[in-house]
Write a protein that holds these residues in place. Structure first.
Motif, PDB file in Angstrom:
ATOM      1  N   GLY A  47      -7.463   9.022   0.257  1.00 60.75           N
ATOM      2  CA  GLY A  47      -7.916   8.899   1.639  1.00 60.75           C
ATOM      3  C   GLY A  47      -6.844   9.353   2.616  1.00 60.75           C
ATOM      4  O   GLY A  47      -6.038  10.237   2.307  1.00 60.75           O
ATOM      5  N   GLU A  48      -6.842   8.730   3.772  1.00 59.81           N
ATOM      6  CA  GLU A  48      -5.849   9.049   4.796  1.00 59.81           C
ATOM      7  C   GLU A  48      -5.483   7.773   5.544  1.00 59.81           C
ATOM      8  O   GLU A  48      -6.356   6.979   5.906  1.00 59.81           O
ATOM      9  CB  GLU A  48      -6.397  10.081   5.783  1.00 59.81           C
ATOM     10  CG  GLU A  48      -5.391  10.510   6.837  1.00 59.81           C
ATOM     11  CD  GLU A  48      -5.939  11.536   7.799  1.00 59.81           C
ATOM     12  OE1 GLU A  48      -5.244  11.857   8.794  1.00 59.81           O
ATOM     13  OE2 GLU A  48      -7.072  12.018   7.569  1.00 59.81           O
ATOM     14  N   THR A  49      -4.202   7.559   5.753  1.00 58.63           N
ATOM     15  CA  THR A  49      -3.729   6.387   6.483  1.00 58.63           C
ATOM     16  C   THR A  49      -2.678   6.790   7.505  1.00 58.63           C
ATOM     17  O   THR A  49      -2.054   7.857   7.394  1.00 58.63           O
ATOM     18  CB  THR A  49      -3.109   5.334   5.540  1.00 58.63           C
ATOM     19  OG1 THR A  49      -2.062   5.963   4.776  1.00 58.63           O
ATOM     20  CG2 THR A  49      -4.128   4.747   4.602  1.00 58.63           C
ATOM     21  N   GLN A  78      -2.833   1.611   9.567  1.00 58.14           N
ATOM     22  CA  GLN A  78      -4.289   1.537   9.567  1.00 58.14           C
ATOM     23  C   GLN A  78      -4.880   2.628   8.683  1.00 58.14           C
ATOM     24  O   GLN A  78      -4.257   3.678   8.465  1.00 58.14           O
ATOM     25  CB  GLN A  78      -4.840   1.670  10.985  1.00 58.14           C
ATOM     26  CG  GLN A  78      -4.553   3.007  11.647  1.00 58.14           C
ATOM     27  CD  GLN A  78      -5.129   3.094  13.055  1.00 58.14           C
ATOM     28  OE1 GLN A  78      -5.893   2.236  13.470  1.00 58.14           O
ATOM     29  NE2 GLN A  78      -4.772   4.141  13.786  1.00 58.14           N
ATOM     30  N   VAL A  79      -6.097   2.364   8.199  1.00 61.99           N
ATOM     31  CA  VAL A  79      -6.821   3.326   7.378  1.00 61.99           C
ATOM     32  C   VAL A  79      -7.602   4.262   8.288  1.00 61.99           C
ATOM     33  O   VAL A  79      -8.359   3.815   9.152  1.00 61.99           O
ATOM     34  CB  VAL A  79      -7.786   2.608   6.416  1.00 61.99           C
ATOM     35  CG1 VAL A  79      -8.606   3.635   5.631  1.00 61.99           C
ATOM     36  CG2 VAL A  79      -7.013   1.703   5.463  1.00 61.99           C
ATOM     37  N   GLU A 126      -9.999  -1.157   1.788  1.00 63.74           N
ATOM     38  CA  GLU A 126     -11.053  -0.200   2.136  1.00 63.74           C
ATOM     39  C   GLU A 126     -11.080   0.944   1.126  1.00 63.74           C
ATOM     40  O   GLU A 126     -10.056   1.578   0.869  1.00 63.74           O
ATOM     41  CB  GLU A 126     -10.828   0.356   3.544  1.00 63.74           C
ATOM     42  CG  GLU A 126     -10.889  -0.700   4.651  1.00 63.74           C
ATOM     43  CD  GLU A 126     -10.728  -0.078   6.020  1.00 63.74           C
ATOM     44  OE1 GLU A 126     -11.445   0.904   6.322  1.00 63.74           O
ATOM     45  OE2 GLU A 126      -9.875  -0.564   6.797  1.00 63.74           O
ATOM     46  N   TYR A 127     -12.261   1.216   0.581  1.00 64.60           N
ATOM     47  CA  TYR A 127     -12.458   2.297  -0.379  1.00 64.60           C
ATOM     48  C   TYR A 127     -13.956   2.515  -0.527  1.00 64.60           C
ATOM     49  O   TYR A 127     -14.778   1.696  -0.096  1.00 64.60           O
ATOM     50  CB  TYR A 127     -11.828   1.958  -1.736  1.00 64.60           C
ATOM     51  CG  TYR A 127     -12.301   0.630  -2.278  1.00 64.60           C
ATOM     52  CD1 TYR A 127     -13.478   0.536  -3.022  1.00 64.60           C
ATOM     53  CD2 TYR A 127     -11.588  -0.531  -2.016  1.00 64.60           C
ATOM     54  CE1 TYR A 127     -13.931  -0.680  -3.485  1.00 64.60           C
ATOM     55  CE2 TYR A 127     -12.039  -1.760  -2.472  1.00 64.60           C
ATOM     56  CZ  TYR A 127     -13.206  -1.827  -3.201  1.00 64.60           C
ATOM     57  OH  TYR A 127     -13.661  -3.034  -3.654  1.00 64.60           O
ATOM     58  N   LEU A 168       0.544   1.680   3.114  1.00 61.31           N
ATOM     59  CA  LEU A 168      -0.163   0.515   3.634  1.00 61.31           C
ATOM     60  C   LEU A 168      -0.620  -0.398   2.504  1.00 61.31           C
ATOM     61  O   LEU A 168      -0.588  -1.615   2.616  1.00 61.31           O
ATOM     62  CB  LEU A 168      -1.360   0.984   4.456  1.00 61.31           C
ATOM     63  CG  LEU A 168      -2.216  -0.080   5.134  1.00 61.31           C
ATOM     64  CD1 LEU A 168      -1.416  -0.847   6.176  1.00 61.31           C
ATOM     65  CD2 LEU A 168      -3.451   0.563   5.774  1.00 61.31           C
ATOM     66  N   THR A 169      -1.044   0.205   1.386  1.00 59.95           N
ATOM     67  CA  THR A 169      -1.683  -0.544   0.310  1.00 59.95           C
ATOM     68  C   THR A 169      -0.808  -0.793  -0.912  1.00 59.95           C
ATOM     69  O   THR A 169      -1.103  -1.680  -1.715  1.00 59.95           O
ATOM     70  CB  THR A 169      -2.931   0.209  -0.179  1.00 59.95           C
ATOM     71  OG1 THR A 169      -2.519   1.474  -0.740  1.00 59.95           O
ATOM     72  CG2 THR A 169      -3.902   0.458   0.965  1.00 59.95           C
TER      73      THR A 169
END
Length: 365
Positions: A62-64, A72-73, A114-115, A236-237
């Motif tokens: 994804g992108e963060t 943030q996502v 989030e995914y 972030l994760t």
């Protein structure tokens, strides 16, 4: 067939492990978790495990936007599940896959919130489905070796130690390169942003990881070697699937939990294959277990087992069944017969492995 070679320590070796939250390991883990859950459903509904192989999981990053203290996502990562499976009756197949995939992701990367999960699993071809009760569903290779050497054992041990450092995420990678007596370790660890409020904090986490490694081994250690002045492995994760890297089933660790290019390896994806007749999974487990037992025989320094199946043939009758023994003295004839008997016994016990697969007790990554 048994081949004997005199044991000779390697002048150099390379050993790698991709950790629990690495994109490739996550893809393997999701594949296997879905296979285990499908197998349980099939056993409850039909009294037997039906055809399936869900060994084609792809994770697209994804992108963060990440900063010290948080982030943030922008776009969540997406997990795409491909493969073939007989639809269970008690639950929608896509819903089952989404539930199991979500559970594994959240259990493996505790800061991932989030995914997306995109199931594209469909019914299998009649030809492969029919092989479930007739024999091997593929012509494939299984290999195993034993015992693990000190470098291999170290690399397996380090992941849990690294993840125990406050601020370290689950996405780790350890590359060990031994040249003679000198060991070099290149370690990548996703640092979780909410645990670090400044560059100084980030460097302290890196140094704590380095110190943790040096507590158990004398080596040259580099942590997050690609870091620049501003470009650092801050996430972030705790996993690079949030932005930096994609993952795919079969690209990560072998059944030993390691990537060992100095040892024989199968390039088969073990995770996600059915445990009844998919030799790409079964033969790798059987070969590894047989090798471990053979390595315990007196005089055997190392044991390597290779099995090759023939599609449609009984799993107990491989096209090739070969053992390589390394030691100082070739085993006597009675010991060679004992070695052959070990392989035969593990092949004949293949049906007994199903329960262990379904219980999730067998390591595949």
């Amino acid at each position: 067939m048994i081949e004997f070679l005199r044991y000779r320590p390697l002048l150099f070796e390379v050993v790698e492990r991709k950790g629990l939250g690495h994109p490739d390991t996550l893809a393997d883990g999701v594949s296997e978790a879905i296979s285990v859950e499908l197998s349980r459903f099939y056993m409850e509904e039909f009294g037997e495990i039906l055809h399936h192989n869900v060994d084609k999981v792809l994770i697209t990053a994804g992108e963060t936007e990440v900063s010290f203290g948080g982030g943030q996502v922008v776009e969540p990562p997406t997990l795409i599940v491909g493969g073939r499976a007989t639809a269970p009756e008690g639950e929608d197949l896509d819903a089952l896959i989404a539930r199991v995939a979500s559970s594994h992701l959240e259990r493996s990367v505790k800061n991932l919130e989030e995914y997306r999960v995109d199931s594209r699993v469909r019914e299998g071809s009649p030809e492969l489905v029919s092989l479930m009760k007739r024999g091997a569903n593929d012509t494939s290779i299984g290999v195993g070796f034993a015992p693990l050497n000190p470098t291999e054992e170290l690399v397996l041990d380090l992941e849990e130690r690294i993840r125990g450092v406050r601020g370290a995420g689950e996405d780790t990678k350890v590359m060990a390169v031994r040249i003679g007596e000198r060991l070099n370790l290149v370690v990548a660890v996703a640092i979780v942003s909410r645990f670090v409020s400044s560059m100084e904090d980030y460097r302290e986490v890196k140094e704590k990881i380095r110190e943790t490694i040096l507590e158990v081994v004398d080596a040259d250690v580099a942590v997050n070697a690609a870091d620049g002045e501003e470009n650092i492995f801050l996430t972030l994760t705790g996993s690079s699937i949030e932005m930096g890297d994609d993952g795919a089933t079969g690209r990560g660790n072998r059944g030993s939990g390691l990537i060992t290019p100095m040892r024989p390896m199968s390039i088969e994806a073990i995770a996600g294959k059915n445990p009844v007749n998919h030799v790409g999974k079964i033969y790798n487990v059987v070969a590894s277990r047989a090798a471990r037992e053979i390595a315990e025989i007196e005089g055997v320094e190392e044991a390597y087992v290779t099995l090759v199946s023939r599609i449609g043939a009984p799993l107990t009758e491989p096209l090739l069944r070969a053992v390589e023994i390394r030691g100082e003295v070739r085993p006597e004839e009675n010991e060679e017969k004992r070695i052959e008997a070990v392989v035969d016994r593990h092949l004949e016990g293949i049906k007994d492995l199903v329960e262990e697969f379904v219980a999730g007790r067998l390591r595949v990554c």
